[in-house]
Write an enzyme that holds these catalytic residues in place. Structure first.
Site, PDB file in Angstrom:
ATOM      1  N   ARG A 156      38.189  -8.078  -8.508  1.00  0.00           N
ATOM      2  CA  ARG A 156      37.285  -7.367  -7.607  1.00  0.00           C
ATOM      3  C   ARG A 156      37.226  -8.012  -6.217  1.00  0.00           C
ATOM      4  O   ARG A 156      36.787  -7.418  -5.260  1.00  0.00           O
ATOM      5  CB  ARG A 156      35.883  -7.304  -8.231  1.00  0.00           C
ATOM      6  CG  ARG A 156      35.796  -6.370  -9.422  1.00  0.00           C
ATOM      7  CD  ARG A 156      34.550  -6.624 -10.266  1.00  0.00           C
ATOM      8  NE  ARG A 156      34.712  -7.729 -11.211  1.00  0.00           N
ATOM      9  CZ  ARG A 156      33.765  -8.132 -12.066  1.00  0.00           C
ATOM     10  NH1 ARG A 156      32.593  -7.526 -12.073  1.00  0.00           N
ATOM     11  NH2 ARG A 156      34.002  -9.138 -12.892  1.00  0.00           N
ATOM     12  N   GLN A 159      44.746 -21.489 -19.654  1.00  0.00           N
ATOM     13  CA  GLN A 159      44.605 -20.286 -20.476  1.00  0.00           C
ATOM     14  C   GLN A 159      45.738 -19.364 -20.011  1.00  0.00           C
ATOM     15  O   GLN A 159      45.659 -18.765 -18.937  1.00  0.00           O
ATOM     16  CB  GLN A 159      43.232 -19.630 -20.231  1.00  0.00           C
ATOM     17  CG  GLN A 159      42.975 -18.403 -21.098  1.00  0.00           C
ATOM     18  CD  GLN A 159      41.772 -17.584 -20.623  1.00  0.00           C
ATOM     19  OE1 GLN A 159      41.351 -17.689 -19.461  1.00  0.00           O
ATOM     20  NE2 GLN A 159      41.231 -16.774 -21.505  1.00  0.00           N
TER      21      GLN A 159
HETATM   22  C1  UD1 Z   1      30.138 -12.529 -17.115  1.00  0.00           C
HETATM   23  C2  UD1 Z   1      29.423 -12.311 -18.434  1.00  0.00           C
HETATM   24  C3  UD1 Z   1      28.153 -11.504 -18.175  1.00  0.00           C
HETATM   25  C4  UD1 Z   1      27.275 -12.239 -17.197  1.00  0.00           C
HETATM   26  C5  UD1 Z   1      28.041 -12.553 -15.913  1.00  0.00           C
HETATM   27  C6  UD1 Z   1      27.224 -13.474 -15.022  1.00  0.00           C
HETATM   28  C7  UD1 Z   1      31.156 -12.191 -20.149  1.00  0.00           C
HETATM   29  C8  UD1 Z   1      31.889 -11.291 -21.085  1.00  0.00           C
HETATM   30  N1  UD1 Z   1      30.273 -11.580 -19.345  1.00  0.00           N
HETATM   31  O1  UD1 Z   1      30.533 -11.279 -16.591  1.00  0.00           O
HETATM   32  O2  UD1 Z   1      27.450 -11.309 -19.384  1.00  0.00           O
HETATM   33  O3  UD1 Z   1      26.129 -11.455 -16.887  1.00  0.00           O
HETATM   34  O4  UD1 Z   1      29.283 -13.229 -16.216  1.00  0.00           O
HETATM   35  O5  UD1 Z   1      27.851 -13.654 -13.799  1.00  0.00           O
HETATM   36  O6  UD1 Z   1      31.357 -13.366 -20.174  1.00  0.00           O
HETATM   37  N2  UD1 Z   1      37.273 -16.170 -17.142  1.00  0.00           N
HETATM   38  C9  UD1 Z   1      38.290 -16.935 -17.663  1.00  0.00           C
HETATM   39  N3  UD1 Z   1      39.217 -16.345 -18.457  1.00  0.00           N
HETATM   40  C10 UD1 Z   1      39.175 -15.033 -18.766  1.00  0.00           C
HETATM   41  C11 UD1 Z   1      38.119 -14.248 -18.232  1.00  0.00           C
HETATM   42  C12 UD1 Z   1      37.174 -14.850 -17.425  1.00  0.00           C
HETATM   43  O7  UD1 Z   1      38.382 -18.132 -17.396  1.00  0.00           O
HETATM   44  O8  UD1 Z   1      40.043 -14.589 -19.504  1.00  0.00           O
HETATM   45  C13 UD1 Z   1      36.270 -16.801 -16.271  1.00  0.00           C
HETATM   46  C14 UD1 Z   1      36.252 -16.244 -14.869  1.00  0.00           C
HETATM   47  O9  UD1 Z   1      37.126 -16.968 -14.018  1.00  0.00           O
HETATM   48  C15 UD1 Z   1      34.794 -16.389 -14.474  1.00  0.00           C
HETATM   49  C16 UD1 Z   1      34.051 -16.355 -15.791  1.00  0.00           C
HETATM   50  O10 UD1 Z   1      35.002 -16.547 -16.799  1.00  0.00           O
HETATM   51  O11 UD1 Z   1      34.538 -17.611 -13.821  1.00  0.00           O
HETATM   52  C17 UD1 Z   1      33.341 -15.028 -15.992  1.00  0.00           C
HETATM   53  O12 UD1 Z   1      34.269 -13.967 -15.861  1.00  0.00           O
HETATM   54  P1  UD1 Z   1      33.928 -12.707 -14.957  1.00  0.00           P
HETATM   55  O13 UD1 Z   1      35.083 -11.798 -15.004  1.00  0.00           O
HETATM   56  O14 UD1 Z   1      33.398 -13.111 -13.659  1.00  0.00           O
HETATM   57  O15 UD1 Z   1      32.759 -12.072 -15.865  1.00  0.00           O
HETATM   58  P2  UD1 Z   1      31.589 -11.106 -15.383  1.00  0.00           P
HETATM   59  O16 UD1 Z   1      32.078  -9.717 -15.446  1.00  0.00           O
HETATM   60  O17 UD1 Z   1      31.031 -11.573 -14.116  1.00  0.00           O
HETATM   61 MG    MG Z   2      31.542 -12.972 -12.746  1.00  0.00          MG
END
Ligand code: UD1
Ligand code: MG
Length: 487
Positions: free
Chosen positions: A21, A81
């Site tokens: 995004r 990862q």
């Molecule tokens: C996430 C939470 C949501 C919360 C929000 C708060 C989940 C499923 N949802 O959503 O409940 O309200 O954060 O900001 O966790 N990441 C990895 N590997 C992956 C996917 C993500 O390392 O495969 C990391 C991203 O870099 C990030 C974090 O995990 O720092 C959260 O991922 P993001 O995509 O930002 O989740 P949100 O949709 O914001």
């Molecule tokens: Mg997030």
């Protein structure tokens, strides 16, 4: 919290997501807010926990993230990862590499730039006090759009976290959201993560599902609302980036004002979290203090001034100035319209005035460069005055050379100092001089052609012009007689 020992055994930061995004070539967690990457803010918030291990999960843009980590947190370890299968998968990859999982583990999203140490500490404390297996940081917000909702039962116990895209209309109405900061028993979380599926709208393994699984096991789980909901705000796109930057800046300015700094205009003053400003200093509109900048007390900065990694002493005035890696001593005056480049060092009471550029220049106590000058690769002693429109000619087209001007010298206006050259203590130079050889102490260096006046040139060579008429009038004798007598 116990008086001794770390309050968590490990910190896991999830930073592998692409941050789609954000629409950026830069990995999301490396975007800067208030002088620090988002990842840097999260690590700073977790730092005081004193965890034995800090593990950062990297994936998208991992080379960039790892290089940044090596710079800001060399003690942290990165874990790759390979495929970004979701936050639960990321946490599992990290926990698999931690051999000693005794005690609680903090798992935190890498995109939480407003998170503060006190908030993380309060979460850990609440977790310990409740004796929960897992405690999630929550916030009650006005607009929960896009965030995971905290589902509680009639007794107020947290039962699940539901992502917005998987939520029922009723769940979407919930305004308590998941902050993406969790503290839990390492072994229990690891075991639960192994059971997390991907049966959701995104087909990803959600870390948030661990909570529901543990509740299903009958394990005690808690939700700890953050004292300041702002702390919990994530950052997923450029609009949120701007909003987080605004909030963080407001916090920084608030703290400065509480400590005795006058901020004239909160809207246009931007100060990085890494900056220090002393009491009774005034920051005028349009001031940006960035990086490792330190401003003393009783100083005046701005309007329209950007200082990066710059030191400003007590009582200095820096007006409409752009400076980087400069040291401005106490009681120095800079500007308006000055450009201080790296290696500029201005001693107490010095002055760099209007339209003056300096670089790699040491200016002694009380010395002045008041107007329209370039001072590059120079050393100037104490109490010296550099005439207006002076250029330190430091570059021969291949290499840079140094100019030394002594103390209590008076150099004329419109001088060129063709480096390498030295002007001694107490020496003078004549206006308009191109100084190519050393001027000994106390001497007057004159390096310009002697003036000659060609009399009557305008009358002869520009007849009929306004200049000729003016010259004629100015040189005409005052009596009619005399005029008649002229040839
Ligand atoms: C996430 C939470 C949501 C919360 C929000 C708060 C989940 C499923 N949802 O959503 O409940 O309200 O954060 O900001 O966790 N990441 C990895 N590997 C992956 C996917 C993500 O390392 O495969 C990391 C991203 O870099 C990030 C974090 O995990 O720092 C959260 O991922 P993001 O995509 O930002 O989740 P949100 O949709 O914001
Ligand atoms: Mg997030």
């Amino acid at each position: 919290m116990p008086a001794t020992g770390p309050s968590v055994s490990a910190v896991v930061v999830l930073a592998a997501g692409q941050g789609t995004r954000m629409r950026s070539r830069t990995p999301k967690v490396l975007h800067a807010v208030g002088g620090r990457s988002m990842l840097g803010h999260v690590l700073a918030a977790a730092g005081p926990l004193g965890a034995a291990a800090t593990v950062v999960v990297v994936g998208s843009g991992r080379d960039q993230v790892e290089a940044h980590l090596a710079e800001i947190a060399p003690q942290a370890r990165s874990v790759v990862q390979e495929q970004q299968n979701g936050s639960g998968h990321a946490a599992a990859v990290a926990l698999a590499t931690i051999t000693d999982l005794e005690g609680p583990v903090l798992i935190v999203n890498g995109d939480a730039p407003l998170l503060r140490a006190a908030t993380v500490e309060a979460l850990v404390q609440a977790h310990r006090a409740a004796g929960d297996v897992l405690t999630v940081l929550t916030a009650v917000v006005a607009d929960p759009t896009g965030l995971g909702r905290i589902v509680r039962d009639a007794g107020g116990r947290v039962t699940a976290i539901v992502e917005e895209r998987d939520a029922t209309a009723e769940q979407r109405a919930i305004t308590e959201v998941n902050a993406g900061v969790y503290v839990g028993d390492g072994a229990a979380v690891r075991a639960a993560l192994a059971r997390v599926g991907a049966a959701n709208d995104q087909g990803e393994q959600y870390l948030t599902d661990v909570l529901g699984l543990l509740v299903g096991d009958g394990a005690p789980v808690g939700g700890h609302p953050a004292e300041d909901p702002d702390d919990t705000l994530g950052c997923n796109d450029r609009r949120e980036l701007a909003a987080r930057r605004r909030t963080l800046n407001d916090r920084v300015l608030d703290e400065l004002m509480r400590s005795g700094v006058t901020v004239v205009d909160l809207a246009t003053t931007w100060v990085d979290v890494t900056v220090e400003v002393g009491a009774d200093t005034v920051l005028h509109p349009g001031t940006q203090l960035l990086g490792a900048t330190v401003v003393g007390s009783d100083a005046v900065v701005g309007p329209d001034t950007t200082l990066t990694d710059t030191e400003v002493g007590d009582g200095a005035r820096v007006v409409r100035t752009h400076a980087e890696l400069a040291v401005v001593g106490p009681d120095v005056q800079v500007g308006p319209f000055a450009y201080l480049r790296p290696g500029t060092r201005l001693a107490r009471g010095a002055k760099v005035g209007t339209f003056v550029e300096t670089k790699n220049a040491t200016v002694g106590e009380g010395s002045k460069i008041p107007h329209l000058s370039y001072v590059g690769d120079a050393t100037i002693g104490e109490g010296t005055n550099i005439g207006a429109a002076t250029v330190f000619v430091n570059y021969d087209g291949v290499a840079k050379h140094h100019t030394t001007i002594g103390s209590h010298a008076r150099t004329g206006a419109d001088n060129m100092f063709v480096a390498p050259v030295t002007v001694g203590d107490g020496a003078y130079t004549a206006a308009g001089s191109v100084i190519t050889t050393d001027v000994p102490p106390g001497a007057m260096g004159v390096a310009r052609a002697a003036q000659r006046n060609v009399a009557g040139w305008v009358r002869r060579r520009r007849p009929g012009t306004a200049a000729a008429a003016a010259a004629e009038a100015a040189t005409a004798p005052h009596t009619d007689d005399a005029q008649g007598a002229r040839s």
